[in-house]
Design an enzyme around this catalytic site. Sequence first.
Site, short mmCIF file in Angstrom:
data_model
loop_
_atom_site.label_atom_id
_atom_site.label_comp_id
_atom_site.label_asym_id
_atom_site.label_seq_id
_atom_site.Cartn_x
_atom_site.Cartn_y
_atom_site.Cartn_z
N ASP A 75 38.09 -41.27 -79.03
CA ASP A 75 36.90 -40.83 -78.32
C ASP A 75 36.18 -39.86 -79.23
O ASP A 75 36.68 -38.77 -79.52
CB ASP A 75 37.31 -40.15 -77.00
CG ASP A 75 36.10 -39.79 -76.14
OD1 ASP A 75 34.99 -39.67 -76.71
OD2 ASP A 75 36.26 -39.62 -74.93
N ASN A 102 30.26 -44.48 -89.23
CA ASN A 102 29.40 -45.62 -88.92
C ASN A 102 29.08 -45.74 -87.44
O ASN A 102 28.12 -46.38 -87.06
CB ASN A 102 30.09 -46.90 -89.42
CG ASN A 102 29.35 -48.16 -89.06
OD1 ASN A 102 28.26 -48.40 -89.54
ND2 ASN A 102 29.94 -48.98 -88.18
N TYR A 167 17.96 -40.16 -79.63
CA TYR A 167 18.36 -40.83 -80.86
C TYR A 167 17.75 -40.15 -82.08
O TYR A 167 18.44 -39.89 -83.08
CB TYR A 167 17.94 -42.30 -80.80
CG TYR A 167 18.52 -43.15 -81.91
CD1 TYR A 167 19.88 -43.45 -81.94
CD2 TYR A 167 17.71 -43.64 -82.93
CE1 TYR A 167 20.42 -44.23 -82.94
CE2 TYR A 167 18.24 -44.42 -83.95
CZ TYR A 167 19.59 -44.71 -83.95
OH TYR A 167 20.12 -45.48 -84.96
N LYS A 171 19.77 -38.25 -85.22
CA LYS A 171 19.68 -38.70 -86.61
C LYS A 171 18.99 -37.66 -87.50
O LYS A 171 19.36 -37.51 -88.67
CB LYS A 171 18.94 -40.04 -86.68
CG LYS A 171 19.71 -41.18 -86.00
CD LYS A 171 21.10 -41.38 -86.60
CE LYS A 171 21.81 -42.58 -86.01
NZ LYS A 171 23.16 -42.79 -86.60
#
Length: 254
Positions: A75, A102, A167, A171
């Site tokens: 997790d 990844n 998102y 990033k």
Amino acid sequence: MEKRRSIEVSGVKHLNPIPAASRRGPFVVSGAISGTDPASGTVPTDLDAQCAAMFANVRRLIEAAGGTAIALRLDLAEEESIAAMMRDAVSAFGGLDILVNNAGIGIFKPVDQLSPEEWDSVIETNLSGVFYCCREAIPFMRRRGGGYIFNISSLAGVNPFAGGSAYNASKFGLNGFSEAIMQDVRYDGIRVSYIMPGSVDTAFNHAPQFRDPNAGWKLSGEDIAKAVIDLYKFPAKSLASRIEMRPSQPPRKK
């Protein structure tokens, strides 16, 4: 579909054919097999069966190349889960030379429609999980005299868009984090690179913003993997710390 915290399965791989300046060693890939739909943050009810089938295919490819692989579930929102995975990986393969962060999810909504749970899920998976993985991996790399950390980011880390608040934040944060840790560990013989792909033909295509029935123009997962391998082949004294990747011929804007 059951709503849960972000769960990923990490492939721990030992690939003999990858050349390097000094050695070819074991590496860990988070999100090598995903237990979460990256476009929704949900976990399928037949998770175990899906993961077993995906890992069987991954292991077949690795063994065909002369390597070995094991799968470990974790997790990414829980530090101890990641610490246990790293210990198990090092125990299985005798050390750690490469970490590929990844794993990632994206939930795309206007900010006023985004729930706190959805925000947390994206930030925990895409940013906090990378921090936990790096924090646990670096001491093992130092013991072996160095290593390489690859963080798979996105061009969304430099190009914000409507509906991408969580998102984009994850990033943008990952890019800054990668730049900082590169400076933290460079004199330990540990190199850090982050790769920012543009449109990639993955499960993210399920999100309405990215759905495209004619996705042949997009990058593939293999394109990103090749970039990782090519960076790893660089001479040890050189470092390409930031890579931007785009489809060479996206559809023309009308």
